[in-house]
Design an enzyme around this catalytic site. Sequence first.
Site, PDB file in Angstrom:
ATOM      1  N   HIS A 182       2.862   8.211  -7.720  1.00 38.11           N
ATOM      2  CA  HIS A 182       2.277   7.141  -7.016  1.00 38.11           C
ATOM      3  C   HIS A 182       3.300   5.902  -7.162  1.00 38.11           C
ATOM      4  O   HIS A 182       3.379   5.208  -8.115  1.00 38.11           O
ATOM      5  CB  HIS A 182       1.021   6.807  -7.327  1.00 38.11           C
ATOM      6  CG  HIS A 182       0.381   5.835  -6.471  1.00 38.11           C
ATOM      7  ND1 HIS A 182      -1.028   5.548  -6.223  1.00 38.11           N
ATOM      8  CD2 HIS A 182       1.042   4.625  -5.588  1.00 38.11           C
ATOM      9  CE1 HIS A 182      -1.107   4.410  -5.264  1.00 38.11           C
ATOM     10  NE2 HIS A 182      -0.047   3.878  -4.873  1.00 38.11           N
ATOM     11  N   HIS A 218       5.960   3.472  -4.617  1.00 38.34           N
ATOM     12  CA  HIS A 218       6.476   3.193  -3.569  1.00 38.34           C
ATOM     13  C   HIS A 218       8.047   3.015  -3.702  1.00 38.34           C
ATOM     14  O   HIS A 218       8.189   1.923  -4.587  1.00 38.34           O
ATOM     15  CB  HIS A 218       5.894   1.990  -2.895  1.00 38.34           C
ATOM     16  CG  HIS A 218       4.366   2.317  -2.669  1.00 38.34           C
ATOM     17  ND1 HIS A 218       3.912   2.581  -1.517  1.00 38.34           N
ATOM     18  CD2 HIS A 218       3.341   2.279  -3.620  1.00 38.34           C
ATOM     19  CE1 HIS A 218       2.558   2.820  -1.517  1.00 38.34           C
ATOM     20  NE2 HIS A 218       2.182   2.478  -2.799  1.00 38.34           N
ATOM     21  N   HIS A 273      -3.991   6.795   0.276  1.00 35.95           N
ATOM     22  CA  HIS A 273      -4.486   5.539  -0.491  1.00 35.95           C
ATOM     23  C   HIS A 273      -6.036   5.439  -0.131  1.00 35.95           C
ATOM     24  O   HIS A 273      -6.403   5.466   1.068  1.00 35.95           O
ATOM     25  CB  HIS A 273      -3.536   4.333  -0.274  1.00 35.95           C
ATOM     26  CG  HIS A 273      -2.397   4.126  -0.832  1.00 35.95           C
ATOM     27  ND1 HIS A 273      -1.387   5.097  -0.826  1.00 35.95           N
ATOM     28  CD2 HIS A 273      -1.949   3.102  -1.854  1.00 35.95           C
ATOM     29  CE1 HIS A 273      -0.277   4.704  -1.474  1.00 35.95           C
ATOM     30  NE2 HIS A 273      -0.536   3.495  -2.042  1.00 35.95           N
ATOM     31  N   GLU A 332      -8.935   1.770  -3.450  1.00 37.32           N
ATOM     32  CA  GLU A 332      -8.137   0.747  -4.037  1.00 37.32           C
ATOM     33  C   GLU A 332      -8.956  -0.455  -3.667  1.00 37.32           C
ATOM     34  O   GLU A 332      -9.737  -1.163  -4.920  1.00 37.32           O
ATOM     35  CB  GLU A 332      -6.784   0.581  -3.675  1.00 37.32           C
ATOM     36  CG  GLU A 332      -5.972  -0.606  -4.184  1.00 37.32           C
ATOM     37  CD  GLU A 332      -4.509  -0.612  -3.781  1.00 37.32           C
ATOM     38  OE1 GLU A 332      -4.233  -0.029  -2.675  1.00 37.32           O
ATOM     39  OE2 GLU A 332      -3.697  -1.331  -4.307  1.00 37.32           O
ATOM     40  N   ASP A 361       3.063   2.586  -8.831  1.00 31.98           N
ATOM     41  CA  ASP A 361       2.911   1.775  -7.823  1.00 31.98           C
ATOM     42  C   ASP A 361       3.940   1.153  -7.180  1.00 31.98           C
ATOM     43  O   ASP A 361       5.070   1.829  -6.533  1.00 31.98           O
ATOM     44  CB  ASP A 361       1.467   1.117  -7.808  1.00 31.98           C
ATOM     45  CG  ASP A 361       0.784   0.843  -6.537  1.00 31.98           C
ATOM     46  OD1 ASP A 361       1.469   1.571  -5.573  1.00 31.98           O
ATOM     47  OD2 ASP A 361      -0.102  -0.231  -6.451  1.00 31.98           O
ATOM     48  N   ASP A 362       4.191   0.009  -7.397  1.00 32.58           N
ATOM     49  CA  ASP A 362       5.307  -0.891  -7.161  1.00 32.58           C
ATOM     50  C   ASP A 362       5.893  -1.913  -8.369  1.00 32.58           C
ATOM     51  O   ASP A 362       5.453  -3.010  -8.629  1.00 32.58           O
ATOM     52  CB  ASP A 362       4.865  -2.150  -6.095  1.00 32.58           C
ATOM     53  CG  ASP A 362       4.129  -1.315  -4.864  1.00 32.58           C
ATOM     54  OD1 ASP A 362       4.875  -0.961  -3.908  1.00 32.58           O
ATOM     55  OD2 ASP A 362       2.842  -1.401  -4.736  1.00 32.58           O
TER      56      ASP A 362
HETATM   57  N1  ADE Z   1       2.361  -0.293  -0.103  1.00 28.48           N
HETATM   58  C1  ADE Z   1       2.803  -0.380  -1.214  1.00 28.48           C
HETATM   59  N2  ADE Z   1       2.014  -0.626  -2.181  1.00 28.48           N
HETATM   60  C2  ADE Z   1       0.869  -0.279  -1.940  1.00 28.48           C
HETATM   61  C3  ADE Z   1      -0.499  -0.465  -2.437  1.00 28.48           C
HETATM   62  N3  ADE Z   1      -0.655  -0.785  -3.848  1.00 28.48           N
HETATM   63  N4  ADE Z   1      -1.476  -0.230  -1.708  1.00 28.48           N
HETATM   64  C4  ADE Z   1      -1.288  -0.125  -0.360  1.00 28.48           C
HETATM   65  N5  ADE Z   1      -0.273  -0.119   0.282  1.00 28.48           N
HETATM   66  C5  ADE Z   1       0.962  -0.332  -0.448  1.00 28.48           C
HETATM   67 ZN    ZN Z   2       0.292   2.660  -3.672  1.00 28.36          ZN
END
Ligand code: ADE
Ligand code: ZN
Length: 343
Positions: free
Chosen positions: A19, A21, A199, A202, A280-281
């Site tokens: 996971h 991005h 997703h 969340e 994630d990011d």
């Molecule tokens: N796009 C990038 N990060 C995300 C996240 N945590 N949840 C949904 N969309 C995303």
């Molecule tokens: Zn994500």
Amino acid sequence: MDESGLRTFVEGLPKAELHLHLEGTLEPELLFALAERNEVALPYPSSDALRAAYHFADLSSFLDLYYAGCTVLVTEQDFYDLTWHYLTRAAAEGVRHVEPFYDPQTHTKRGIPFETATNGILRALTEGESALGITSRLIMSFLRDDPPMSARATLESALPYDTLIAAVGLDSAEVGHPPEEFADVFSLARARGYRVVAHAGEEGPPAYITGALDSLGAMRIDHGVRCLEDPALVERLVHDRVPLTVCPLSNVRLRVVPTMADHPLRHLIEAGLLVTVNSDDPAYFGGYITDNYLAPALALGLSARDLVRLAVASFEASFLGTGEKAALIADVRAYAETHGVGW
Ligand code: ADE
Ligand code: ZN
């Protein structure tokens, strides 16, 4: 093991990242370099000033900054550089296999051709395998806050890429955008041989997880932490061995949970779910994969053995074939034994 011993142990632990991005790995320094290269004006004077703005109230306040950051990505080389930066960092942290997302629509709606982003990313991923030993499967993620017909057009753009894109996903602002709206496009994607992830759970309710399974045919749920609010759903996820790709630092930074001490990771593991840990990011949330293993380990008292089990789960939950999984899990076992950590 003390904290620094545990960090070194986690850094070397073979693991998969499921996971991630790619656009969320855009560090402020690279963002500024690309802005200069492409003559894109930024509303911040420096990379430090930009980093200082990384305080988010929720998912949508993060997404505003994330999409603004994406405007510096223009050429194929930019997408290559972005992906390559991530891969070198991941390799240094023991990542052996990655299944990254990218959001084609974020770029096509700015006039960047589908091929520009896709070719740059694929070139870096191919080199990542030959030069860094990281295997990969690319996931093209649709934006759930854009109309389903835009996702459909993206699916058509991907036709020439055949087997180069392994899966489709669903991301962006969750609440108010239930998975059912995308049933048709995901059905077509499945018919074309794509694997499906989404997703769900969340910020959105557990019903979105059920919807992702039933309407989209999702085989893996990204985040999914809110499943704990629905015991019957937990039972289903456990029974069907549906993996959850959990992102602890993201959940704290986006206020899905108040602090790391409140994170449900231990509960998810103890419920018998197939849980993986991911970043994630990472450029926005204060840490890459090692920190995402370490922070909950310290806050929730997870043992080195628990972390080894998470690494095994990361390969089990991947799209790799049985033989590839077995070889990587054997590497995890050997690593754990060398470090005196029980299996
Ligand atoms: N796009 C990038 N990060 C995300 C996240 N945590 N949840 C949904 N969309 C995303
Ligand atoms: Zn994500």
